[in-house]
Write an enzyme that holds these catalytic residues in place. Sequence first.
Site, PDB file in Angstrom:
ATOM      1  N   ASP A 164      -4.062  -8.843  -4.923  1.00 38.83           N
ATOM      2  CA  ASP A 164      -4.317  -9.966  -4.028  1.00 38.83           C
ATOM      3  C   ASP A 164      -4.478 -11.276  -4.794  1.00 38.83           C
ATOM      4  O   ASP A 164      -4.051 -12.321  -4.319  1.00 38.83           O
ATOM      5  CB  ASP A 164      -5.561  -9.697  -3.177  1.00 38.83           C
ATOM      6  CG  ASP A 164      -5.226  -8.787  -2.004  1.00 38.83           C
ATOM      7  OD1 ASP A 164      -4.159  -8.977  -1.401  1.00 38.83           O
ATOM      8  OD2 ASP A 164      -6.017  -7.876  -1.711  1.00 38.83           O
ATOM      9  N   CYS A 215      -8.800  -3.667 -11.229  1.00 41.42           N
ATOM     10  CA  CYS A 215      -8.319  -2.515 -10.464  1.00 41.42           C
ATOM     11  C   CYS A 215      -7.022  -2.825  -9.747  1.00 41.42           C
ATOM     12  O   CYS A 215      -6.525  -2.022  -8.986  1.00 41.42           O
ATOM     13  CB  CYS A 215      -9.392  -2.025  -9.494  1.00 41.42           C
ATOM     14  SG  CYS A 215      -9.920  -3.307  -8.355  1.00 41.42           S
ATOM     15  N   GLU A 273     -10.486 -11.344  -6.197  1.00 41.31           N
ATOM     16  CA  GLU A 273      -9.098 -11.306  -5.732  1.00 41.31           C
ATOM     17  C   GLU A 273      -8.735 -12.559  -4.949  1.00 41.31           C
ATOM     18  O   GLU A 273      -7.649 -12.677  -4.413  1.00 41.31           O
ATOM     19  CB  GLU A 273      -8.827 -10.037  -4.911  1.00 41.31           C
ATOM     20  CG  GLU A 273      -9.833  -9.757  -3.828  1.00 41.31           C
ATOM     21  CD  GLU A 273      -9.656  -8.384  -3.165  1.00 41.31           C
ATOM     22  OE1 GLU A 273      -8.579  -7.787  -3.291  1.00 41.31           O
ATOM     23  OE2 GLU A 273     -10.597  -7.925  -2.507  1.00 41.31           O
ATOM     24  N   HIS A 302       0.805  -1.223   0.000  1.00 40.67           N
ATOM     25  CA  HIS A 302       0.000   0.000   0.000  1.00 40.67           C
ATOM     26  C   HIS A 302       0.836   1.270   0.000  1.00 40.67           C
ATOM     27  O   HIS A 302       0.406   2.298  -0.502  1.00 40.67           O
ATOM     28  CB  HIS A 302      -1.037  -0.034   1.116  1.00 40.67           C
ATOM     29  CG  HIS A 302      -2.141  -0.966   0.770  1.00 40.67           C
ATOM     30  ND1 HIS A 302      -2.167  -2.265   1.218  1.00 40.67           N
ATOM     31  CD2 HIS A 302      -3.189  -0.838  -0.068  1.00 40.67           C
ATOM     32  CE1 HIS A 302      -3.211  -2.876   0.690  1.00 40.67           C
ATOM     33  NE2 HIS A 302      -3.851  -2.036  -0.096  1.00 40.67           N
TER      34      HIS A 302
END
Length: 571
Positions: free
Chosen positions: A455, A502, A431, A189
Amino acid sequence: MMKLNGIAASSGVAIAKAYCLVAPDLTVVKQQITDVDAEQAKLDAALAVTTEELKAIQQMTEENLGAEEAAIFGAHLLVVNDPELIAPMKQKIADEKVNAAFALQEVSSMFVTMFESMDNDYMNERAADIKDVSKRILAHILGVKIPNPSAINERVIVVANDLTPSDTAQLNRDFVLGFTTDIGGRTSHSAIMARSLEIPAVVGTKEATQTIEDGMMVIVDGLSGDVLVNPDDETIAHYEQKAKAFSAQQKEWAKLVNEPSVSADGHHVELAANIGTPEDLESVVRNGGEGVGLYRTEFLYMGRDALPTEDEQFTAYRAVLEGMSGKPVVVRTLDIGGDKKLPYLPLAEELNPFLGHRAIRLCLERTDIFRTQLRALLRASTYGNLKIMFPMIATLQEFREAKALLEEEKANLLAEGVQVAEQIEVGIMVEIPSTAVMADTFAKEVDFFSIGTNDLIQYTMAADRMNEQVSYLYQPYNPAILRLIKMVIDAAHKEGKWAGMCGEMAGDEFAVPLLLGLGLDEFSMSATSILKTRALLQSLNKVELEELAVRALDEATADDVLAIVQQYVAK
Ligand code: PEP
Ligand code: MG
């Protein structure tokens, strides 16, 4: 001069002095002392410096980030000057003849344990304040530095072991020119945030914090993944050139801001942006985003000391929907857990937090939190083109439960006379491999899929996305991943639904040709990647790439796939 190499996480070149954001060693050893006055004076001196420091941070935070963010330091100042906390520390020094650091630690832990055990939010928050402030006082007694990212007021490059999403959210865009970390990969992140802040970043250098000291000159090359420490003048000049060339390239791409996203043979796709906060919208518009493909709402819950209220959330969602002027906005419901933690929502310590009680799993248990978010979203739905997406869906049962709660809240609002948009698409992140494999079944019930490759790759390859030791297994071109993606896209199309992506793969220059060939409808990425991808798209032929994608699925390794894509792009 020294050179480190890591993973190029956010493009661009930054040159500035280092600001080391490293947690200090605050180990306390119990010592018997003889001079009680001297030890108490040590405590007093640390309290005085801490008070001054907190006042300065409070003022700076207020100037940089606003009064709300600064309020926490007001609470901290009350703690430093609280006689009920300080008197027992002095008493302990006198009675037990122990050193100031030990007395401070014992007394503050006693209060923290007591307040944490109370079933009262206010007292739980005070426990958190005491913990924070005690660390600060302790650092002064021990003579070590505690970094404070929100107080940065000169141009720097932040150097850290890792940056948590809440650390990253506190960074002031005006002063932090770039950053580099020891750990992390392209999809951690911190890397994703760097791209949305549009600052160059290199992550996973393994030894940035060991090598770089505060104030050293540093170059972060987010294009190559190099970090140069104490560069000579010639090197600085070379990188200044490189930074210039990069901005010239960006100017070229900027010409495409109002152009359609269409391949050389006329096939349209949607190029959307991933955002974390309403402030990111400015960049989405500036970079020609045709929608928001992923709004990570968890950032709304971070950097604060209580859950956001329904009204606060409504204001944020409405701002995003209005800001996009009717273009699609996919809002993902709370995806907390894993590396995203909330200080005020204590989650049990887990051995494998990425496989743990997180995201939709948590929301389906804490339905109070979930319902508040759903209500805020439904209320905002009349202000634009809202689509709601649930994260980390592993079973159809979870989707049905989440959707039922949404329907219930919709009915509640309508009964209260509140307007809700008639048509709101409800989809899921794909994911988790089980969901990709079952995509044909899901496609009958969901309105859309958005493939979360960050993920999906992590879980398919069993390789922690935060761990640079296994980052070689982050293989977007691996045929295993491509086959899963194909299953998802085909399943969606068979039911007349759309499939987007995404995860970071959607903006990867060598993945885009394959994804176009596989029939992906929507590509959502960091806003800063949109124009570059639009330029690339204009050079690609969809019909040719359909054939290439079929061949890629039959290749043996990720390298083989990459080779055939590179060969195609080069011709
Ligand atoms: C993903 O997993 O690909 C994704 C987009 O979600 P996040 O990176 O927030 O986990
Ligand atoms: Mg994810």
